[in-house]
Design a protein around this motif. Structure first.
Motif, PDB file in Angstrom:
ATOM      1  N   UNK C  18       0.839  -1.200   0.000  1.00 40.88           N
ATOM      2  CA  UNK C  18       0.000   0.000   0.000  1.00 40.88           C
ATOM      3  C   UNK C  18       0.878   1.256   0.000  1.00 40.88           C
ATOM      4  N   UNK C  19       1.845   1.291   0.915  1.00 43.83           N
ATOM      5  CA  UNK C  19       2.700   2.468   1.027  1.00 43.83           C
ATOM      6  C   UNK C  19       3.475   2.727  -0.257  1.00 43.83           C
ATOM      7  N   UNK C  20       3.996   1.661  -0.836  1.00 46.90           N
ATOM      8  CA  UNK C  20       4.818   1.850  -2.029  1.00 46.90           C
ATOM      9  C   UNK C  20       3.984   2.139  -3.274  1.00 46.90           C
ATOM     10  N   UNK C  21       2.735   1.783  -3.226  1.00 45.03           N
ATOM     11  CA  UNK C  21       1.847   2.164  -4.324  1.00 45.03           C
ATOM     12  C   UNK C  21       1.499   3.639  -4.187  1.00 45.03           C
ATOM     13  N   UNK C  22       1.261   4.062  -2.962  1.00 49.60           N
ATOM     14  CA  UNK C  22       0.925   5.471  -2.740  1.00 49.60           C
ATOM     15  C   UNK C  22       2.101   6.373  -3.114  1.00 49.60           C
ATOM     16  N   UNK C  23       3.308   5.922  -2.791  1.00 49.00           N
ATOM     17  CA  UNK C  23       4.474   6.733  -3.174  1.00 49.00           C
ATOM     18  C   UNK C  23       4.904   6.434  -4.614  1.00 49.00           C
ATOM     19  N   UNK C  59      -9.117  -6.135  -2.321  1.00 44.66           N
ATOM     20  CA  UNK C  59      -9.301  -4.688  -2.259  1.00 44.66           C
ATOM     21  C   UNK C  59      -8.984  -4.018  -3.596  1.00 44.66           C
ATOM     22  N   UNK C  60      -8.780  -4.821  -4.637  1.00 48.75           N
ATOM     23  CA  UNK C  60      -8.524  -4.266  -5.967  1.00 48.75           C
ATOM     24  C   UNK C  60      -7.239  -3.459  -6.044  1.00 48.75           C
ATOM     25  N   UNK C  78      -5.527   4.897  -6.385  1.00 49.79           N
ATOM     26  CA  UNK C  78      -6.776   5.450  -5.797  1.00 49.79           C
ATOM     27  C   UNK C  78      -7.259   4.599  -4.618  1.00 49.79           C
ATOM     28  N   UNK C  79      -7.322   3.303  -4.822  1.00 50.37           N
ATOM     29  CA  UNK C  79      -7.828   2.423  -3.770  1.00 50.37           C
ATOM     30  C   UNK C  79      -6.924   2.411  -2.549  1.00 50.37           C
ATOM     31  N   UNK C  80      -5.624   2.422  -2.801  1.00 52.60           N
ATOM     32  CA  UNK C  80      -4.681   2.370  -1.681  1.00 52.60           C
ATOM     33  C   UNK C  80      -4.819   3.629  -0.833  1.00 52.60           C
ATOM     34  N   UNK C  81      -4.918   4.766  -1.496  1.00 54.99           N
ATOM     35  CA  UNK C  81      -5.081   6.017  -0.748  1.00 54.99           C
ATOM     36  C   UNK C  81      -6.368   5.988   0.060  1.00 54.99           C
ATOM     37  N   UNK C  82      -7.428   5.520  -0.593  1.00 53.37           N
ATOM     38  CA  UNK C  82      -8.715   5.462   0.103  1.00 53.37           C
ATOM     39  C   UNK C  82      -8.652   4.589   1.350  1.00 53.37           C
ATOM     40  N   UNK C  83      -8.082   3.409   1.205  1.00 53.12           N
ATOM     41  CA  UNK C  83      -7.967   2.492   2.345  1.00 53.12           C
ATOM     42  C   UNK C  83      -7.176   3.135   3.476  1.00 53.12           C
ATOM     43  N   UNK C  84      -6.023   3.660   3.101  1.00 51.35           N
ATOM     44  CA  UNK C  84      -5.130   4.247   4.109  1.00 51.35           C
ATOM     45  C   UNK C  84      -5.779   5.464   4.779  1.00 51.35           C
TER      46      UNK C  84
END
Lengths: 125, 125, 125, 125
Positions: C18-23, C59-60, C78-84
């Motif tokens: 998640x973190x590395x997708x967001x960054x 979680x797609x 988008x999904x990772x940011x939303x979850x986080x």
DNA sequence: GTGGTCTAGACCACC
DNA sequence: GTGGTCTAGACCACA
């Protein structure tokens, strides 16, 4: 061809041929693409295509002339219909009917859902 | 419970609960069997049951009281119906309708098949 | 990756992605390590990695190409940011704000603590 | 008291006392409910309450007079603040700051979120 | 007693 | 090679 993830790709390839034989786009004697060609076109491993062809050959839908290629078999149409019909009535319908009962969906409801389905189909065309 | 080989066991366990919640055999507040208990009864590994329970909990069908066990959630019925209905209309029906068109099966034909299905069901009782 | 004991390993693996997708270190279409590979690299059981991947797929965030591996999904960012973000505002912040009130810590105090935090971070580099 | 599932119940019970000691609802010398009493009131296993009390006693927040009950300790206020503050700055904040950076949330953003939080709180009163 | 996590290792289908 | 499911069994925290 777009694959979905619910069925093995090789099954989906085989179904593609079954469907097109039933709708007589492919008829007795037609040569179908070589394993390699089709694999490239679909962006898929040749083994996967091979497996579909092996399945179709086993069911007498296509046959192989060594060194030349694969061809639609004489009884392809009859066999394809039989396979599809059996699978439909024996594998798919019981589960469907079951779910319908649990959810309280009647054949009448199904008719409506079918109309929606057709409508959506046409919109997407 | 008899498992078939077409679906993972943990999915079949989850479906068992969904179905029984929809038919209101399980209702809000009911405690369901502990992971271990059910595992023994089904002759299955506790991890397998755990997986089903984790899925159901994620979907808000059951919830956990720490150290006590799992219980049917407040919106279990609503959520179970929703899951089952979506699964049915979005995943199963399109394929069914497709096959019907290819095979030239109408809703009327389906009605007859449904009657047969019911008859066979009763005979097996 | 160093695991701490406060959270399950599989959660920490999922958070790593998640973190590395967001960054944007991982972007749409990237293939991620296979289950086995990552398990070996982390010195962890493949099941544990599998569990993280199953969560991310649900979680797609990633998707699977059969027999090939896992890939970053189109809406992963988008999904990772939303979850986080949801996790942060709904699960963590209320508790934080509560504690702040009980202890009489203001946002201004927090600003100072944040500066200290950053200073310590840089010293450890 | 409503328990949430993210923390052990005994921790939540202990926190209840810490919070009320810090806000001076409980002061030095006050007798607190017996283990049994509190367990019944909370609908919780006495062992769980016992565990909370043991924790508080270990931290010099309460003490026990054998056969009589538990009482707020002399340094309860000081100790409670210290525990809460340390936990906040050492355990919670680093994670919070970390997440803020990943999500690009600033202290200013936090101020707004804090205002929302207060607003919601008042609405629910 | 309860659930939850993890390991080791197996077997299978699929590509 | 890939993932997916399952078993057996362990260990832990919690109630």
């Amino acid at each position: 061809m777009n694959f979905n993830n619910r069925k093995p790709i090789y099954v989906q390839i085989a179904e593609y041929f079954l469907d097109n034989i039933i709708s007589e786009k492919y008829i007795f004697g037609d040569r179908i693409m070589s394993v390699r060609e089709l694999a490239i076109q679909l962006g898929v491993n040749p083994n996967t295509v091979m497996r579909a062809y092996a399945y179709l050959q086993d069911k007498d839908i296509i046959f192989n002339k060594r060194g030349i290629g694969y061809f639609i078999a004489e009884n392809a149409l009859k066999n394809a219909i039989e396979i599809k019909y059996n699978e439909f009535t024996k594998e798919e319908l019981p589960g469907i009917f079951n779910t319908m009962e649990i959810l309280g969906i009647t054949i009448e409801d199904l008719k409506k859902l079918y109309k929606n389905h057709k409508t959506n189909q046409n919109e997407n065309k």
